[in-house]
Design a protein around this motif. Sequence first.
Motif, PDB file in Angstrom:
ATOM      1  N   PHE A  11       0.817  -1.216   0.000  1.00  0.00           N
ATOM      2  CA  PHE A  11       0.000   0.000   0.000  1.00  0.00           C
ATOM      3  C   PHE A  11       0.853   1.269   0.000  1.00  0.00           C
ATOM      4  O   PHE A  11       0.338   2.361  -0.284  1.00  0.00           O
ATOM      5  N   ARG A  12       2.127   1.144   0.328  1.00  0.00           N
ATOM      6  CA  ARG A  12       2.992   2.321   0.391  1.00  0.00           C
ATOM      7  C   ARG A  12       3.873   2.466  -0.849  1.00  0.00           C
ATOM      8  O   ARG A  12       4.819   3.260  -0.870  1.00  0.00           O
ATOM      9  N   ASP A  13       3.543   1.705  -1.860  1.00  0.00           N
ATOM     10  CA  ASP A  13       4.286   1.814  -3.115  1.00  0.00           C
ATOM     11  C   ASP A  13       4.036   3.199  -3.718  1.00  0.00           C
ATOM     12  O   ASP A  13       2.877   3.560  -3.991  1.00  0.00           O
ATOM     13  N   PRO A  14       5.089   3.996  -3.929  1.00  0.00           N
ATOM     14  CA  PRO A  14       4.893   5.361  -4.458  1.00  0.00           C
ATOM     15  C   PRO A  14       4.161   5.384  -5.797  1.00  0.00           C
ATOM     16  O   PRO A  14       3.529   6.398  -6.126  1.00  0.00           O
ATOM     17  N   CYS A  15       4.242   4.330  -6.539  1.00  0.00           N
ATOM     18  CA  CYS A  15       3.571   4.307  -7.840  1.00  0.00           C
ATOM     19  C   CYS A  15       2.047   4.288  -7.689  1.00  0.00           C
ATOM     20  O   CYS A  15       1.329   4.702  -8.595  1.00  0.00           O
ATOM     21  N   ASN A  16       1.579   3.783  -6.561  1.00  0.00           N
ATOM     22  CA  ASN A  16       0.137   3.588  -6.410  1.00  0.00           C
ATOM     23  C   ASN A  16      -0.440   4.369  -5.232  1.00  0.00           C
ATOM     24  O   ASN A  16      -1.558   4.090  -4.775  1.00  0.00           O
ATOM     25  N   TYR A  17       0.311   5.357  -4.755  1.00  0.00           N
ATOM     26  CA  TYR A  17      -0.172   6.108  -3.603  1.00  0.00           C
ATOM     27  C   TYR A  17       0.435   7.500  -3.663  1.00  0.00           C
ATOM     28  O   TYR A  17       1.600   7.672  -4.023  1.00  0.00           O
ATOM     29  N   GLN A  18      -0.392   8.499  -3.315  1.00  0.00           N
ATOM     30  CA  GLN A  18       0.132   9.866  -3.377  1.00  0.00           C
ATOM     31  C   GLN A  18      -0.645  10.759  -2.416  1.00  0.00           C
ATOM     32  O   GLN A  18      -1.873  10.638  -2.265  1.00  0.00           O
TER      33      GLN A  18
END
Length: 1406
Positions: free
Chosen positions: A161-168
């Motif tokens: 859930f903390r993958d920068p690609c999928n969270y901002q």
Amino acid sequence: MAAAGALERSFVELSGAERGRPRHFREFTVCCVGTANVVAGAVKFSESAGGFYYVESGKLFAVTRNRFIHWKTSGDTLELVEESLDINLLNNAVCLKFQNCSVLPGGVYVSETQNHVIILILTNQTVHRLLLPHPSRMYRSELVTESQMQSIFTDIGKVDFRDPCNYQLIPTVPGLPPNSTASAAWLSSDGEALFALPSASGGIFVLKLPPYDIPGVVSVVELKQSSVMQRLLTGWMPTAIRGDQAPSDRALSLAVHCVEHDAFLFALCQDHKLRMWSYKDQMCLMVADMLEYVPVNKDLRLTAGTGHRLRLAYSPSMGLYIGIYMHAPKRGQFCIFQLVSTENNRYSLDHISSLFTSQETLIDFALTSTDIWALWHDVENQTIVKYINFEHNIAGQWNPVFIQPLPEEELIIRDDQDPREVYLRSLFTPGRFINAALCKALQIFCRGTERNLDLSWTELKKEVTLAVESEVRTGLQGSVTEYEFSQEAFRNLQQEFWCKFYACCLQYQEALSHPLALHLNPHTNMVCLLKKGYLSFLVPSSLVDHLYLLPDENLLTEDETTISDDVDVARDVICLIKCLRLIGESVTMDMSVMMEMSCYNLQSPEKAAEQILEDLITIDVENVMEDICSKLQEIRNPIHAIGLLIREMDYETEVEMEKGFNPAQPLNVRVNLSQLYGSNTAGHIVCRGVCKIASTRFLICRDLLILQQLLMRLGDAVILGAGQLFQAQQDLLHRTAPLLLSYYLIKWGSQCLATDVPVDTLESNLQHLSVLELTDSGPLMANKFASSPQTIVELFFQEVARKHIISHLFSQPKAPLSQTGLNWPEMITAVTNYLLQLLWPANTGCLFLECLMGSCQYTQLQDYIQLLHPWCQVNVGSCRFMLGRCYLVTGEGQKALECFCQAASEVGKEEFLDRLIRSEDGEIVSTPRLQYYDKVLRLLDVVGLPELVIQLATSAITEAGDDWKSQATLRTCIFKHHLDLGHNSQAYEALTQIPDSSRQLDCLRQLVVVLCERSQLQDLVEFPYVNLHNEVVGIIESRARAVDLMTHNYYELLYAFHIYRHNYRKAGTVMFEYGMRLGREVRTLRGLEKQGNCYLAAINCLRLIRPEYAWIVQPASGAVYDRPGTSPKRNHDGESTAAPASRQIEILELEDLEKECSLARIRLTLAQHDPSAIAVAGSSSAEEMVTLLVQAGLFDTAISLCQTFKLPLTPVFEGLAFKCIKLQFGGEAAQAEAWAWLAANQLSSVITTKESSATDEAWRLLSTYLERYKVQNNLYHHCVINKLLSHGVPLPNWLINSYKKVDAAELLRLYLNYDLLEEAVDLVAEYVDAVLGKGHQYFGIEFPLSATAPMVWLPYSSIDQLLQALGENSANNHNIALSQKILDKLEDYQQKVDKATRDLLYRRNL
């Protein structure tokens, strides 16, 4: 009705909440970097919900068929659930908690690509993208055969859930209002995730995440009405945005429509204007003032809009529809537009319709290309759902959805009812309270007590009972002492606490039933209502239910053509419905209970309706009856209208559904169809629909019965028409009552829970059904119902009915199945109607009953048949048979037998019974009724009820008539079970009546064997056996010769059999044969004892016969009996040997038997003395026995045997002599052993002055025998001396002296034979002296030599031989001396003979 197939106008809500444990959500916490400094709970949003449908959810052969996702947001929590109507999904519920964030209401958007399902989530601070596998990529094969499969949420734990690609984080840019709840999100054609939020300036901020598999930069853009674009990169703070819009330009509701490479964003703003933006061109394409379409808009222009809603609906054929809800105090308006494109990329709105509503609080609405569905909450906290076709409607009339009401607030408890039972029944009746409400109420009620709330339905019921009863006891202790409380006080206290708990449950049920959103699938036209605690489905009402439930204002505008093509008939029906509704509104709770109790207690519904009518007339203070009578006057033909209504509600049909899927269809088609609506959710919804229809129709029929009673009471020809009263009374009334009872029965089954069945019960049931050859007709499953208890109707639908219904629906498709789409309203209506047909009591099929029987639901089946029996005359035999099965299981065998016998009369008339008697090979071997009896007899046999088998078989014999094969089968059955029960006389009687000789012989053999095993030999012997005597004897003889002699007593039985019939010779023969075989086959002491007894018994038998008949035939020696089934003997080459030549018959008389008996006793004596001889003694002959006895030292016995069989005693004397020799030269051990056999022989008592040795005793015994047993030629002396001399043993003096007396010459010859010359010389000398008168008495010479005595003689030949032997060795002086001694003696003898001769001559001459 004529137009029954017309579009149904109203819908009914059906709860999808199952009765299982509360849904288990797997929880995951989403930690958001950069949000930790925000105070938790600073922003609070209202709860929201939403749903997503797969694009191919309406395609028949798609993996995503009937599959959808729904969610609920509450604060920082997002609950996601994937549902399927076809299969049970595993791991399908997850709960995401966003740390320090609140999920925006409506801030969840789901999209699907070819490989993924992508969930876009907006919180007040962050945006997220979840990438999950698409269902079509989760399974290796398109052919999914399991009843369960994994949800797309199964592996959500692997998501970072903390993958920068999928969270901002949402950047804190100026103009972005902090408390705005409007949002939108979508996927671009390039895979980018875009999130739209309104700006305070009237523009829209769009945050873009790059495609998940392509590295990129997160960016933010603002769309502004001035068409000027301003790009904001992450981390870059722009200068203050200068805008020319008023604050009221802020968007209240956003929606996105994606086109090929662009996305149109629609924003409904506070200034009541709709703005359309192009994301690609980043400009505003259109602004439309919505107040232009509002009739009275002056007040609205002056205030900022609140509560406005925006929805889009796209149709490939019709284009894009825009639905606008304009909210105003105490009123609202829906405006429907179609987007129209003009030249130069300009767009405008085409106004389609405006619809008005007075409901205040709009919760949600959904738009399709034809309809608007709206959800409101009114001031009374009631849920209201309506829908309307926005182009084709009658004066803007909304169609209602009948929402499932909350359970009644108060329960009426009669004095004869237990409060606990009433409340428990209300709380746990299926379809009333959901598990979650009960669990929460229990948790509150038991405050301070730790309770496990992960409970099944049954466990929850126990916990609730314990909790409330515990409170009752506590209250009891606090109010009164142990001995003071009365029954009334206890009841009041009990009712108080149960009422308290019930109110708590009601409160939570109401809270969990709060609606949050509508979920509409345009592909299948399925509409769901998303509530706080569960999901419910909206299904269409049938026309009758629709008319009965419709509000009055809707009924006034009802399109009459949907009822009938004949307007007058339609008006009659509507008027009739109004009358029924007036009656229904007047019926009190007590009256309603009276009708239900009459149905339950099998009382007449007509009489109950008559009583209710009496009560209605009595309490009619508002003149309702007058209103009803006046409305009846408006009906032109009430008889026809009532008949039309009855026909519409009657599901009786002659059409039989297919038993399975068409085998001509491909396998993948059949497998796909077999899973349609196979999930627990679908089964629950279908059966709730059936229950709802049955409940509504029950009320309609109840009111119709009351109305008909009123018509009969009026009896007015003005109302009924001349001559129609009798028809109304006799026909309609008696057609309505079964209809009411049918719906009551279906409603009862829809609320009756199935029972948990142990595995051993299922296995036993399987065994019984296999006996009946019904294992393929009913369900045989090991369903434990532990997590989700089913009603018996749900069980029937899941296990049996669904397969029949789906195969019937698609057996003759109107279009190719691959092109067939699933329309939820049509499918659920068809499935429900077909299920009602299968459940309908008056239809010929009885699959429902079979299912209950196959599923071991015996109590429910028994109750169902009891409710059905008095009034339904269809499947009477099948019901009686299944009731009999129930009685068998409950141990009421006699009742079961009565039911089975009653069912026999219906064989050949009912489909189930015909299938029951159908044999596997299809061969008809007897009449149908006899085949039925055969099946039932087999069932009773397997269950283990021989008494009932006998009774039923006896009844069936009368049915058999002249069918001797069936007669033989039945009488054999009677014989077998009488024998099993120990009814020996009845078994024999049944045996004598068997007409088939082969079966009779088999039964006779069984009788003999069983009675022998039970040792009931007296019965066996005393039966008369008329015309069966020889067969019995043959059977017993065969058994006697075939089995072990010592473990079975067939010979003794046969002996008793012949003795009982005074056939002594046969009895003797049997015992003699028994004795022979014992000696030959049983080499034991016990066998020898029995052998002796057998011979004694044989002798006794012959002694009872006249002497001339006292003989028997010698039994065959060896195993040469002709036993049945014996294989032929073969030689080494494998060829059958020739039968042995017939032997000569040997006759045995009484004397021969006595000899054998004596021999048998001697064998026993030998065996007792010498156990080692047992192995050979049994079959030894008399000669062999003498040898064995001599070896054992039993000389007395051996002599007795020789005398009996007239055998010489020579072996005895030789044996004794040999034993003396052994003792003579043996040691002390031999001496000690000798006393054992010496003691077995009778010795004459001799008084001695010294102790005798064993050797002395042995010699004395030999001496005794020689004196006692004298024979001619002194043979025994000779053999003894010969034996002694042959072993070189000196002869004892007593033996020499004894033999000298009887045969001195022979003694001399023996000396010569053994070369004892000296002894011979002494013997000759003594013998000559004896002849001459010296010691003559020692040689047995009575008169020695003299002239007056008889002549004497000497053995000159032997003396000559002695002299010859002595003279052969002339060198031996001793021999010469001996020879001279003999010669001297002979000389002396010659002289004296000469003298005596002369004296004799002289005396003669005188």
